[in-house]
Design an enzyme around this catalytic site. Structure first.
Site, PDB file in Angstrom:
ATOM      1  N   GLY A 126     -20.926   6.391   4.991  1.00 47.96           N
ATOM      2  CA  GLY A 126     -20.040   6.772   3.897  1.00 47.96           C
ATOM      3  C   GLY A 126     -20.630   6.361   2.569  1.00 47.96           C
ATOM      4  O   GLY A 126     -20.711   5.172   2.251  1.00 47.96           O
ATOM      5  N   VAL A 127     -21.062   7.342   1.782  1.00 50.61           N
ATOM      6  CA  VAL A 127     -21.665   7.029   0.483  1.00 50.61           C
ATOM      7  C   VAL A 127     -20.866   7.715  -0.627  1.00 50.61           C
ATOM      8  O   VAL A 127     -21.405   8.361  -1.512  1.00 50.61           O
ATOM      9  CB  VAL A 127     -23.160   7.433   0.434  1.00 50.61           C
ATOM     10  N   GLY A 128     -19.549   7.545  -0.539  1.00 47.34           N
ATOM     11  CA  GLY A 128     -18.656   8.082  -1.556  1.00 47.34           C
ATOM     12  C   GLY A 128     -18.493   7.117  -2.711  1.00 47.34           C
ATOM     13  O   GLY A 128     -19.472   6.554  -3.210  1.00 47.34           O
TER      14      GLY A 128
ATOM     15  N   LYS B 245       0.858  -1.177   0.000  1.00 44.26           N
ATOM     16  CA  LYS B 245       0.000   0.000   0.000  1.00 44.26           C
ATOM     17  C   LYS B 245       0.899   1.232   0.000  1.00 44.26           C
ATOM     18  O   LYS B 245       2.069   1.164   0.396  1.00 44.26           O
ATOM     19  CB  LYS B 245      -0.891   0.018   1.243  1.00 44.26           C
TER      20      LYS B 245
ATOM     21  N   HIS C 134     -21.964   4.674  -2.369  1.00 46.92           N
ATOM     22  CA  HIS C 134     -23.179   4.980  -3.143  1.00 46.92           C
ATOM     23  C   HIS C 134     -23.522   3.858  -4.117  1.00 46.92           C
ATOM     24  O   HIS C 134     -24.693   3.622  -4.420  1.00 46.92           O
ATOM     25  CB  HIS C 134     -23.038   6.323  -3.870  1.00 46.92           C
TER      26      HIS C 134
END
Length: 357
Positions: A180-182, A80, A186
């Protein structure tokens, strides 16, 4: 570029600090393991409070990638990277290309992709300096937005969780809270609405809320994560940043299942036992959110969306295997998932000792 001693202390193979004063680049690349193959994992672009916070995050995220890639059946290790700074303020072509030069300098030990704060268009820029990058745009022959199969994989993990807890993978009528709907959240909401769920959401970004409500009028909105955690839910889906599950939040959580896309949802070791003691099934995040890495890794072989989707669909069966092992051995699902991943890493990496001509 400098390498620290942190890798030896944390079990990582390599930790690289990258700095380019002209562009303002400050980044850390962590290679946790290459036992199964090159370390693949995304680049997170975030305004960390300190370099120490960035280091802690990249060490935890890269370790998670080792287990994620192993459980997903990929011949890839775990790595990462984090770029330190507000992407809206400091991201530039020059900075991204400077970062690409550092990725290239590792000679393929680390392959990057998208993560929080980075997008396919950023990978296209990085690719101008390195060939060790995935998650590129469709126009440039890549897999496109990896959020698509990340959300789909979480949905499959949620179906497996429902079958384990309620005896059926059918989510119709279940009340699901999505924090969290990023990029991923979403899309997950779309799967849940289509499946007939009652969906409750929250997000710190009003624009994200506006987008999801415009697309799905039936969605209920609550003001913050605290309100969502205490709501009457069947499933809680953390899809923002990590660390949301700690002693205090687990104590008020009313859902019977936790299954979401966020990385490192457990704030510290031992939280998985608290969840288990309360009878809450925790679907390990690095298992169910592997759809994204499945999608971008397929790009390494000439991207085929349907092939990648079939692999992501298999996360349903993998999750069922993890839950079955956990029940059989009387351990939390995280422990069972770790054991399955470590078993595969040990078995496959041993094959490297067999001489071939």
């Amino acid at each position: 570029m400098t390498e620290g001693v942190f890798g030896r202390e944390s079990g990582h193979e390599q930790v690289v600090f990258c700095h380019d004063a002209r562009t303002g680049l400050k980044a850390v690349i962590a290679v946790h393991s290459t036992a199964l193959g090159p370390a693949l994992g995304g680049t997170r672009f975030h305004a960390y409070a300190s370099e120490s916070d960035a280091l802690d995050d990249v060490l935890a995220l890269s370790r998670g990638m080792t287990y994620k890639n192993a459980l997903a059946g990929l011949d890839l290790g775990g790595g990462k990277a984090v770029i330190i700074g507000d992407p809206e303020a400091v991201k530039s072509e020059a900075l991204l290309r400077a970062y690409g030069r550092f990725v290239q300098s590792l000679g393929g030990r680390y392959i990057t992709a998208c993560d929080v704060g980075t997008y396919t268009r950023d990978m296209d820029v990085i690719a101008r300096e390195t060939r060790f990058v995935t998650g590129r745009s469709r126009d440039d022959g890549g897999a496109g937005d990896s959020s698509v199969l990340t959300a789909y994989g979480v949905y499959q993990g949620m179906r497996a969780s429902a079958e384990h807890v309620w005896g059926s993978p059918d989510l119709r009528g279940k009340r699901v809270g999505v924090e969290g709907v990023g990029k991923v959240g979403h899309l997950l909401v779309g799967h849940l609405v289509e499946a007939g769920c009652d969906v409750v959401v929250t997000d710190v970004d009003d624009r994200a809320i506006e987008r999801v409500v415009a697309a799905h009028r039936s969605v209920e909105v609550v003001p913050d994560a605290g309100a969502l955690l205490g709501a009457d839910l069947d499933v809680f889906a953390p899809c923002a940043l990590g660390g949301v599950l700690d002693d205090d939040t687990v104590a008020v959580l009313r859902a019977k299942v936790v299954c979401g896309a966020a990385n490192n949802q457990l704030a510290h070791p031992g939280v998985e036992k608290l969840l288990d003691e309360r009878g809450i099934l925790f679907a390990p995040d690095y298992l169910v959110n592997a759809g994204g890495v499945i999608q971008v890794s397929d790009e390494l072989h000439g991207f085929d969306f349907e092939r990648a989707r079939r692999k992501a669909t298999a996360l349903y069966d993998t999750a069922k295997s993890v839950f079955a092992l956990a029940a059989a051995e009387g351990v939390p699902p995280v422990t069972a998932a770790d054991r399955l991943a470590e078993r595969r890493i040990a078995e496959i990496s041993r094959l490297k000792s067999i001489l071939t001509l």
